[in-house]
Design a protein around this motif. Structure first.
Motif, PDB file in Angstrom:
ATOM      1  N   ARG A 296     -17.791  -1.350   0.346  1.00 46.96           N
ATOM      2  CA  ARG A 296     -16.397  -1.703   0.056  1.00 46.96           C
ATOM      3  C   ARG A 296     -15.719  -0.589  -0.730  1.00 46.96           C
ATOM      4  O   ARG A 296     -14.542  -0.288  -0.507  1.00 46.96           O
ATOM      5  CB  ARG A 296     -16.337  -3.019  -0.720  1.00 46.96           C
ATOM      6  N   GLU A 297     -16.458   0.038  -1.640  1.00 43.11           N
ATOM      7  CA  GLU A 297     -15.915   1.145  -2.420  1.00 43.11           C
ATOM      8  C   GLU A 297     -15.575   2.333  -1.504  1.00 43.11           C
ATOM      9  O   GLU A 297     -14.548   2.988  -1.682  1.00 43.11           O
ATOM     10  CB  GLU A 297     -16.922   1.570  -3.485  1.00 43.11           C
ATOM     11  N   SER A 298     -16.420   2.591  -0.504  1.00 42.17           N
ATOM     12  CA  SER A 298     -16.154   3.680   0.448  1.00 42.17           C
ATOM     13  C   SER A 298     -14.890   3.391   1.253  1.00 42.17           C
ATOM     14  O   SER A 298     -14.082   4.296   1.491  1.00 42.17           O
ATOM     15  CB  SER A 298     -17.331   3.851   1.400  1.00 42.17           C
ATOM     16  N   ILE A 299     -14.725   2.142   1.673  1.00 40.72           N
ATOM     17  CA  ILE A 299     -13.520   1.767   2.433  1.00 40.72           C
ATOM     18  C   ILE A 299     -12.284   1.936   1.573  1.00 40.72           C
ATOM     19  O   ILE A 299     -11.255   2.472   2.017  1.00 40.72           O
ATOM     20  CB  ILE A 299     -13.646   0.319   2.949  1.00 40.72           C
ATOM     21  N   LYS A 300     -12.360   1.498   0.324  1.00 36.94           N
ATOM     22  CA  LYS A 300     -11.224   1.611  -0.587  1.00 36.94           C
ATOM     23  C   LYS A 300     -10.856   3.068  -0.820  1.00 36.94           C
ATOM     24  O   LYS A 300      -9.672   3.445  -0.795  1.00 36.94           O
ATOM     25  CB  LYS A 300     -11.565   0.935  -1.916  1.00 36.94           C
ATOM     26  N   GLU A 301     -11.869   3.917  -1.022  1.00 33.73           N
ATOM     27  CA  GLU A 301     -11.627   5.337  -1.254  1.00 33.73           C
ATOM     28  C   GLU A 301     -11.002   6.004  -0.029  1.00 33.73           C
ATOM     29  O   GLU A 301     -10.080   6.815  -0.146  1.00 33.73           O
ATOM     30  CB  GLU A 301     -12.946   6.018  -1.601  1.00 33.73           C
ATOM     31  N   ARG A 302     -11.470   5.631   1.156  1.00 32.86           N
ATOM     32  CA  ARG A 302     -10.922   6.184   2.385  1.00 32.86           C
ATOM     33  C   ARG A 302      -9.452   5.777   2.566  1.00 32.86           C
ATOM     34  O   ARG A 302      -8.613   6.589   2.961  1.00 32.86           O
ATOM     35  CB  ARG A 302     -11.765   5.711   3.566  1.00 32.86           C
ATOM     36  N   ASP A 303      -9.128   4.513   2.247  1.00 36.48           N
ATOM     37  CA  ASP A 303      -7.742   4.045   2.363  1.00 36.48           C
ATOM     38  C   ASP A 303      -6.822   4.763   1.387  1.00 36.48           C
ATOM     39  O   ASP A 303      -5.693   5.134   1.729  1.00 36.48           O
ATOM     40  CB  ASP A 303      -7.671   2.538   2.138  1.00 36.48           C
ATOM     41  N   VAL A 304      -7.287   4.964   0.157  1.00 40.97           N
ATOM     42  CA  VAL A 304      -6.480   5.670  -0.843  1.00 40.97           C
ATOM     43  C   VAL A 304      -6.228   7.103  -0.400  1.00 40.97           C
ATOM     44  O   VAL A 304      -5.099   7.604  -0.486  1.00 40.97           O
ATOM     45  CB  VAL A 304      -7.178   5.621  -2.227  1.00 40.97           C
ATOM     46  N   ASN A 305      -7.258   7.780   0.105  1.00 39.43           N
ATOM     47  CA  ASN A 305      -7.083   9.157   0.573  1.00 39.43           C
ATOM     48  C   ASN A 305      -6.121   9.229   1.751  1.00 39.43           C
ATOM     49  O   ASN A 305      -5.325  10.169   1.847  1.00 39.43           O
ATOM     50  CB  ASN A 305      -8.428   9.766   0.960  1.00 39.43           C
TER      51      ASN A 305
END
Length: 155
Positions: A132-141
């Motif tokens: 979930r953290e990876s998905i969140k980071e990808r969305d922010v980027n």
């Protein structure tokens, strides 16, 4: 991209499901029709992994489709394939995989000066919250890149 290197296939799912600790380049033992099929891009390795048996590294669940222009002397698509590594590299990988939670996962297949190579990753599985953290980071980027493009376009 390196000179003389052509990527055939990448395992994007591996980067999502695992955190990659180390990478190593390996050769792979293939028969003639397998090489032709790999060069045509007929590979599937979403759930493949590598095992160390008797001092040799073998890749499992790596499917190479049969070569369509071949005769009756075609290869078996689901046979396990041997990876080519030096003895000290295999010992180092053995020590890493003996630790709890580490596994060997193929990350990509490519041609290097006409020879089929594999990038093997020493990986540790991610937990659900890490994914979930990876998905969140990808969305922010992605949002930052979108805003940056919007600001550049207005100039």
């Amino acid at each position: 991209m390196e000179e003389g290197r052509k990527i055939i296939a990448q395992n994007r799912k591996a980067y999502f499901n695992y955190s990659v600790e180390d990478k190593i380049e390996c050769g792979i033992v293939l028969v003639g029709t397998e090489v032709k099929s790999v060069k045509a891009g007929n590979v599937s390795f979403a759930d493949s992994f590598a095992l160390i048996e008797n001092g040799e590294v073998w890749i499992q669940n790596f499917l190479i489709s049969e070569y369509s222009f071949s005769s009756v002397f075609n290869h078996s698509p689901e046979r396990k394939k041997k990876l080519l590594l030096h003895r000290d590299q295999i010992k180092r990988l053995q020590r890493k995989t003996d630790e709890k939670g580490y596994t060997l996962v193929p990350l990509d297949f490519y041609l290097k000066n006409g020879i089929v190579k594999v990038t093997l990753g020493v990986c540790k599985g991610k937990k659900q919250f890490d994914k979930r953290e990876s998905i969140k980071e990808r969305d922010v980027n992605r949002d930052i890149a979108r805003e940056f493009r919007k600001d550049i376009g207005g100039l």
